[in-house]
Design an enzyme around this catalytic site. Structure first.
Site, short mmCIF file in Angstrom:
data_model
loop_
_atom_site.label_atom_id
_atom_site.label_comp_id
_atom_site.label_asym_id
_atom_site.label_seq_id
_atom_site.Cartn_x
_atom_site.Cartn_y
_atom_site.Cartn_z
N LEU A 168 0.79 -1.23 0.00
CA LEU A 168 0.00 0.00 0.00
C LEU A 168 0.83 1.28 0.00
O LEU A 168 0.29 2.38 0.09
CB LEU A 168 -1.01 0.02 1.16
CG LEU A 168 -1.88 -1.23 1.31
CD1 LEU A 168 -2.79 -1.08 2.51
CD2 LEU A 168 -2.66 -1.51 0.05
N CYS A 169 2.15 1.17 -0.08
CA CYS A 169 3.02 2.33 -0.16
C CYS A 169 3.02 2.84 -1.60
O CYS A 169 3.09 2.05 -2.54
CB CYS A 169 4.44 1.91 0.23
SG CYS A 169 5.28 3.02 1.32
N HIS A 170 2.94 4.16 -1.77
CA HIS A 170 2.95 4.73 -3.12
C HIS A 170 4.36 4.70 -3.71
O HIS A 170 5.33 5.01 -3.00
CB HIS A 170 2.49 6.19 -3.07
CG HIS A 170 1.05 6.34 -2.74
ND1 HIS A 170 0.58 6.36 -1.43
CD2 HIS A 170 -0.04 6.48 -3.52
CE1 HIS A 170 -0.72 6.51 -1.44
NE2 HIS A 170 -1.13 6.59 -2.70
N MET A 210 8.34 6.39 5.17
CA MET A 210 8.58 4.96 4.95
C MET A 210 9.87 4.74 4.16
O MET A 210 10.61 3.79 4.42
CB MET A 210 7.40 4.30 4.24
CG MET A 210 6.13 4.24 5.09
SD MET A 210 6.39 3.56 6.75
CE MET A 210 7.02 1.95 6.38
N GLU A 211 10.14 5.62 3.21
CA GLU A 211 11.37 5.49 2.43
C GLU A 211 12.60 5.71 3.32
O GLU A 211 13.59 4.99 3.21
CB GLU A 211 11.35 6.47 1.27
CG GLU A 211 10.37 6.09 0.17
CD GLU A 211 8.90 6.24 0.51
OE1 GLU A 211 8.07 5.68 -0.22
OE2 GLU A 211 8.56 6.91 1.51
N ASP A 269 24.63 -8.32 7.84
CA ASP A 269 24.94 -9.41 6.92
C ASP A 269 26.44 -9.49 6.62
O ASP A 269 27.03 -10.57 6.61
CB ASP A 269 24.16 -9.25 5.63
CG ASP A 269 24.43 -10.36 4.64
OD1 ASP A 269 24.31 -11.54 5.04
OD2 ASP A 269 24.78 -10.07 3.48
#
Length: 165
Positions: free
Chosen positions: A75-77, A113-114, A128
């Protein structure tokens, strides 16, 4: 608390329609921390890790993650980012690397969010690359530090570093 914007009146998930929002400059800053053994941090800061420049690889991974955020978060644009920055700052006295990110654009929806994706993937990449020498590393303190733009304007988090009162 306000209604969740990603749910319709029946409770079904949907992508928010932002077509009527104003285009404004939107900026978000996020941070995260990777704590590790002093020996691991020394390998990274002295450039002696056998996998190469750990910080450079983590920086590139973070930038790529911000660009791919809508592929990772439902749902993220998808956004046309105009700036992504990822800084990895060794904090030797605390046996950790602080990751700070910035994302920016001129658009109809925010970039929090980005910025969070950039910080988290940079942290995961650092883990990692170093897990062979330090499996006990921890990733913590992931949060939005500041956001600007849009209807809600400017917001800034308490500046006390995560894990410190």
């Amino acid at each position: 608390m306000s209604n969740l914007t990603h749910l319709d009146s029946q409770g079904h998930a949907h992508m928010v329609d932002v077509s009527e929002k104003d285009i404004t400059t939107r900026v978000a800053h996020a941070e995260a921390f990777v704590e590790m053994m002093p020996e691991t941090l020394a390998l990274i800061t002295q450039g002696k890790h056998k996998k190469g420049d750990v910080l450079a690889v983590a920086r590139i991974a973070g930038i790529q993650a911000a660009k791919k955020c809508s592929d990772l978060i439902p749902l993220c644009h998808p956004l046309m980012l105009t700036k992504v920055g990822v800084d990895l700052i060794p904090e030797v006295e605390l046996n950790r690397v602080r990751i700070r990110t910035i994302c920016k654009l001129n658009g109809r929806t925010g970039v929090e969010m980005e910025a969070l994706c950039a910080a988290s993937v940079a942290a995961l990449t650092l883990y990692d690359m170093c897990k062979a020498v330090d499996r006990g590393m921890t990733i913590n303190g992931l949060r939005v530090m500041e956001k600007q733009g849009g209807k809600s304007g400017h917001w800034q988090a308490d500046q006390t570093p995560a894990g410190h009162a």
